[in-house]
Design a protein around this motif. Structure first.
Motif, PDB file in Angstrom:
ATOM      1  N   GLU A  93      37.234  54.959  33.988  1.00 46.01           N
ATOM      2  CA  GLU A  93      36.373  55.559  35.000  1.00 46.01           C
ATOM      3  C   GLU A  93      36.774  55.136  36.415  1.00 46.01           C
ATOM      4  O   GLU A  93      36.439  55.816  37.391  1.00 46.01           O
ATOM      5  CB  GLU A  93      34.905  55.187  34.741  1.00 46.01           C
ATOM      6  CG  GLU A  93      34.312  55.819  33.489  1.00 46.01           C
ATOM      7  CD  GLU A  93      32.867  55.418  33.272  1.00 46.01           C
ATOM      8  OE1 GLU A  93      31.981  56.286  33.387  1.00 46.01           O
ATOM      9  OE2 GLU A  93      32.613  54.228  32.993  1.00 46.01           O
ATOM     10  N   PHE A  94      37.493  54.015  36.531  1.00 45.92           N
ATOM     11  CA  PHE A  94      37.893  53.542  37.860  1.00 45.92           C
ATOM     12  C   PHE A  94      38.896  54.481  38.522  1.00 45.92           C
ATOM     13  O   PHE A  94      39.134  54.388  39.730  1.00 45.92           O
ATOM     14  CB  PHE A  94      38.478  52.125  37.784  1.00 45.92           C
ATOM     15  CG  PHE A  94      37.484  51.093  37.332  1.00 45.92           C
ATOM     16  CD1 PHE A  94      36.182  51.134  37.785  1.00 45.92           C
ATOM     17  CD2 PHE A  94      37.842  50.105  36.441  1.00 45.92           C
ATOM     18  CE1 PHE A  94      35.244  50.196  37.365  1.00 45.92           C
ATOM     19  CE2 PHE A  94      36.918  49.161  36.016  1.00 45.92           C
ATOM     20  CZ  PHE A  94      35.615  49.206  36.478  1.00 45.92           C
ATOM     21  N   ALA A  95      39.502  55.355  37.735  1.00 50.29           N
ATOM     22  CA  ALA A  95      40.448  56.306  38.316  1.00 50.29           C
ATOM     23  C   ALA A  95      39.739  57.356  39.166  1.00 50.29           C
ATOM     24  O   ALA A  95      40.349  57.953  40.060  1.00 50.29           O
ATOM     25  CB  ALA A  95      41.256  56.984  37.212  1.00 50.29           C
ATOM     26  N   ILE A  96      38.457  57.575  38.918  1.00 55.07           N
ATOM     27  CA  ILE A  96      37.739  58.666  39.587  1.00 55.07           C
ATOM     28  C   ILE A  96      37.755  58.502  41.098  1.00 55.07           C
ATOM     29  O   ILE A  96      38.098  59.437  41.836  1.00 55.07           O
ATOM     30  CB  ILE A  96      36.293  58.761  39.072  1.00 55.07           C
ATOM     31  CG1 ILE A  96      36.273  59.170  37.596  1.00 55.07           C
ATOM     32  CG2 ILE A  96      35.474  59.745  39.916  1.00 55.07           C
ATOM     33  CD1 ILE A  96      34.907  59.054  36.932  1.00 55.07           C
ATOM     34  N   SER A  97      37.394  57.319  41.602  1.00 53.42           N
ATOM     35  CA  SER A  97      37.271  57.133  43.051  1.00 53.42           C
ATOM     36  C   SER A  97      38.612  57.256  43.750  1.00 53.42           C
ATOM     37  O   SER A  97      38.727  57.939  44.779  1.00 53.42           O
ATOM     38  CB  SER A  97      36.627  55.782  43.368  1.00 53.42           C
ATOM     39  OG  SER A  97      37.355  54.724  42.777  1.00 53.42           O
ATOM     40  N   VAL A  98      39.650  56.618  43.222  1.00 49.79           N
ATOM     41  CA  VAL A  98      40.957  56.647  43.885  1.00 49.79           C
ATOM     42  C   VAL A  98      41.561  58.040  43.808  1.00 49.79           C
ATOM     43  O   VAL A  98      42.154  58.533  44.782  1.00 49.79           O
ATOM     44  CB  VAL A  98      41.900  55.601  43.268  1.00 49.79           C
ATOM     45  CG1 VAL A  98      43.291  55.687  43.907  1.00 49.79           C
ATOM     46  CG2 VAL A  98      41.333  54.191  43.460  1.00 49.79           C
ATOM     47  N   ARG A  99      41.428  58.701  42.682  1.00 49.95           N
ATOM     48  CA  ARG A  99      41.944  60.072  42.557  1.00 49.95           C
ATOM     49  C   ARG A  99      41.180  61.023  43.481  1.00 49.95           C
ATOM     50  O   ARG A  99      41.758  61.975  44.015  1.00 49.95           O
ATOM     51  CB  ARG A  99      41.864  60.528  41.100  1.00 49.95           C
ATOM     52  CG  ARG A  99      42.892  59.837  40.215  1.00 49.95           C
ATOM     53  CD  ARG A  99      42.732  60.192  38.756  1.00 49.95           C
ATOM     54  NE  ARG A  99      43.878  59.732  37.980  1.00 49.95           N
ATOM     55  CZ  ARG A  99      44.004  59.897  36.663  1.00 49.95           C
ATOM     56  NH1 ARG A  99      43.063  60.526  35.984  1.00 49.95           N
ATOM     57  NH2 ARG A  99      45.080  59.446  36.046  1.00 49.95           N
ATOM     58  N   THR A 100      39.913  60.761  43.687  1.00 49.13           N
ATOM     59  CA  THR A 100      39.143  61.559  44.648  1.00 49.13           C
ATOM     60  C   THR A 100      39.702  61.368  46.052  1.00 49.13           C
ATOM     61  O   THR A 100      39.880  62.347  46.797  1.00 49.13           O
ATOM     62  CB  THR A 100      37.651  61.158  44.612  1.00 49.13           C
ATOM     63  OG1 THR A 100      37.114  61.447  43.312  1.00 49.13           O
ATOM     64  CG2 THR A 100      36.847  61.910  45.656  1.00 49.13           C
ATOM     65  N   LEU A 101      39.999  60.124  46.424  1.00 49.89           N
ATOM     66  CA  LEU A 101      40.599  59.854  47.736  1.00 49.89           C
ATOM     67  C   LEU A 101      41.925  60.591  47.883  1.00 49.89           C
ATOM     68  O   LEU A 101      42.230  61.153  48.939  1.00 49.89           O
ATOM     69  CB  LEU A 101      40.813  58.351  47.933  1.00 49.89           C
ATOM     70  CG  LEU A 101      39.567  57.463  47.962  1.00 49.89           C
ATOM     71  CD1 LEU A 101      39.965  56.019  48.246  1.00 49.89           C
ATOM     72  CD2 LEU A 101      38.546  57.946  48.979  1.00 49.89           C
ATOM     73  N   VAL A 219      44.775  49.694  42.398  1.00 49.06           N
ATOM     74  CA  VAL A 219      46.186  49.752  42.803  1.00 49.06           C
ATOM     75  C   VAL A 219      47.000  50.556  41.789  1.00 49.06           C
ATOM     76  O   VAL A 219      47.848  51.377  42.162  1.00 49.06           O
ATOM     77  CB  VAL A 219      46.762  48.333  42.967  1.00 49.06           C
ATOM     78  CG1 VAL A 219      48.272  48.381  43.199  1.00 49.06           C
ATOM     79  CG2 VAL A 219      46.084  47.617  44.136  1.00 49.06           C
ATOM     80  N   LEU A 220      46.754  50.348  40.511  1.00 48.15           N
ATOM     81  CA  LEU A 220      47.492  51.075  39.478  1.00 48.15           C
ATOM     82  C   LEU A 220      47.269  52.584  39.599  1.00 48.15           C
ATOM     83  O   LEU A 220      48.218  53.368  39.517  1.00 48.15           O
ATOM     84  CB  LEU A 220      47.060  50.595  38.085  1.00 48.15           C
ATOM     85  CG  LEU A 220      47.412  49.145  37.736  1.00 48.15           C
ATOM     86  CD1 LEU A 220      46.821  48.769  36.386  1.00 48.15           C
ATOM     87  CD2 LEU A 220      48.915  48.923  37.739  1.00 48.15           C
ATOM     88  N   VAL A 221      46.025  52.988  39.808  1.00 48.34           N
ATOM     89  CA  VAL A 221      45.722  54.414  39.944  1.00 48.34           C
ATOM     90  C   VAL A 221      46.374  54.976  41.209  1.00 48.34           C
ATOM     91  O   VAL A 221      46.960  56.061  41.188  1.00 48.34           O
ATOM     92  CB  VAL A 221      44.196  54.653  39.967  1.00 48.34           C
ATOM     93  CG1 VAL A 221      43.890  56.128  40.164  1.00 48.34           C
ATOM     94  CG2 VAL A 221      43.561  54.153  38.674  1.00 48.34           C
ATOM     95  N   ALA A 222      46.287  54.227  42.296  1.00 44.86           N
ATOM     96  CA  ALA A 222      46.870  54.690  43.561  1.00 44.86           C
ATOM     97  C   ALA A 222      48.379  54.863  43.460  1.00 44.86           C
ATOM     98  O   ALA A 222      48.942  55.856  43.923  1.00 44.86           O
ATOM     99  CB  ALA A 222      46.528  53.710  44.680  1.00 44.86           C
ATOM    100  N   ARG A 223      49.034  53.914  42.845  1.00 44.75           N
ATOM    101  CA  ARG A 223      50.496  53.991  42.748  1.00 44.75           C
ATOM    102  C   ARG A 223      50.925  55.145  41.840  1.00 44.75           C
ATOM    103  O   ARG A 223      51.930  55.801  42.099  1.00 44.75           O
ATOM    104  CB  ARG A 223      51.081  52.668  42.252  1.00 44.75           C
ATOM    105  CG  ARG A 223      50.951  51.511  43.227  1.00 44.75           C
ATOM    106  CD  ARG A 223      51.552  51.836  44.611  1.00 44.75           C
ATOM    107  NE  ARG A 223      52.984  52.079  44.513  1.00 44.75           N
ATOM    108  CZ  ARG A 223      53.600  53.104  45.084  1.00 44.75           C
ATOM    109  NH1 ARG A 223      52.936  54.009  45.779  1.00 44.75           N
ATOM    110  NH2 ARG A 223      54.916  53.248  44.950  1.00 44.75           N
ATOM    111  N   GLN A 224      50.176  55.402  40.778  1.00 44.75           N
ATOM    112  CA  GLN A 224      50.500  56.564  39.947  1.00 44.75           C
ATOM    113  C   GLN A 224      50.394  57.847  40.771  1.00 44.75           C
ATOM    114  O   GLN A 224      51.212  58.760  40.626  1.00 44.75           O
ATOM    115  CB  GLN A 224      49.563  56.654  38.741  1.00 44.75           C
ATOM    116  CG  GLN A 224      49.960  57.787  37.795  1.00 44.75           C
ATOM    117  CD  GLN A 224      48.869  58.173  36.821  1.00 44.75           C
ATOM    118  OE1 GLN A 224      47.690  58.128  37.156  1.00 44.75           O
ATOM    119  NE2 GLN A 224      49.253  58.549  35.621  1.00 44.75           N
ATOM    120  N   CYS A 225      49.405  57.895  41.668  1.00 42.47           N
ATOM    121  CA  CYS A 225      49.191  59.074  42.518  1.00 42.47           C
ATOM    122  C   CYS A 225      50.210  59.185  43.643  1.00 42.47           C
ATOM    123  O   CYS A 225      50.218  60.193  44.355  1.00 42.47           O
ATOM    124  CB  CYS A 225      47.797  59.009  43.148  1.00 42.47           C
ATOM    125  SG  CYS A 225      46.427  59.326  42.044  1.00 42.47           S
TER     126      CYS A 225
END
Length: 274
Positions: A93-101, A219-225
């Protein structure tokens, strides 16, 4: 609802509130740092509670707002409060906020957090500029959450998880404002309890400089994006066993409040220089 559809719904809602404001830089403000931001022009506040499918902050010191605005021509969005694994959320679920950004337009993300230090050159009140991390949460927000190509490849490189250029700019800015800072390695644990003295000694042997209960999943979600990341760890205490006094969340908030002035000065520089 699939996460992509959930995020598109959140983005659509936010765009209506902000009139399609496109932030260039995002800041995730850690414990007690949510108010340590420069005054923004054209400010719009969107509470997490109003955003469809968005998580909610439950920890003291995390207000739970998205704040949009401009600082000297740079378009900014601030997450005034984050989410933690120990709050009971599923890691994915932590991916939601960073992917939204990401879908809102963010290209560079500043991830801040309050930490305990295992390095005597990083005492309370200092800043650890992250150069790497160790994920000791034994979990990853991308597990079962990596099959949507809009958010990047399933397998991606982390040889430069934290952007070298942004680190260099930050260290120079810290020197300019007189903030004690050095680079170091963050180790992420689940919490919510603080670490034992033996754990702290083990983390030191592994090469960790500071320890905290967040940052790494984001950080992991952001770097994937494909978002460039700057990690800023505000030291609020020495690790358990290094000092003889017991640790508490109240101490974390108190020391974070003390760091507000310098952190705000740093943001005033970074929002322009980055």
């Amino acid at each position: 609802m699939p996460q992509l559809a959930q995020i598109k719904k959140a983005v659509s809602f936010i765009n209506k509130k902000t009139k399609n404001f496109k932030p260039q830089i995002g800041l995730i403000a850690g414990s007690g740092l949510g108010w340590a931001i420069p005054p923004l022009e054209k400010k719009v506040i969107v509470p997490y509670t109003t955003i469809p499918g968005f998580l909610q902050s439950t920890v003291p010191g995390h207000a739970g707002n998205l704040i949009f605005g401009e600082y000297k021509g740079t378009k900014i969005v601030v997450m005034q409060g984050r989410f933690h694994f120990y709050e009971g959320y599923q890691m994915k679920e932590f991916a939601i906020s960073v992917r939204t950004l990401k879908m809102l337009g963010v290209e560079k993300l500043l991830v801040s957090g309050a930490v305990g230090s295992m390095d005597k050159q990083l005492p309370p009140g200092s800043l650890c500029v992250l150069k790497d991390h160790i994920n000791f949460m034994c979990n990853n927000p991308l597990i079962g959450n990596s099959r949507e190509p809009e958010f990047g490849p399933m397998f991606f490189d982390l040889s430069e998880a934290y952007d070298k250029t942004m680190r260099k700019v930050t260290l120079a800015a810290c020197k300019k404002i007189g903030l004690k800072a050095k680079e170091g390695v963050y180790i992420a644990v689940t919490g919510p309890n603080f670490e034992t003295p033996s754990e702290i000694q083990m983390f030191k042997k592994w090469g960790a400089s500071v320890v905290g209960m967040s940052v790494v999943p984001e950080v992991l979600v952001a770097r994937q994006c494909g978002i460039k990341v700057l990690g800023l760890a505000v030291v609020t205490n020495m690790g358990c066993g290094i000092e003889k006094k017991p640790l508490s969340h109240e101490q974390t908030i108190r020391e974070s409040k003390k760091a507000e002035i310098n952190f705000k000065k740093l943001m005033e520089i970074l929002f322009v220089k980055l």
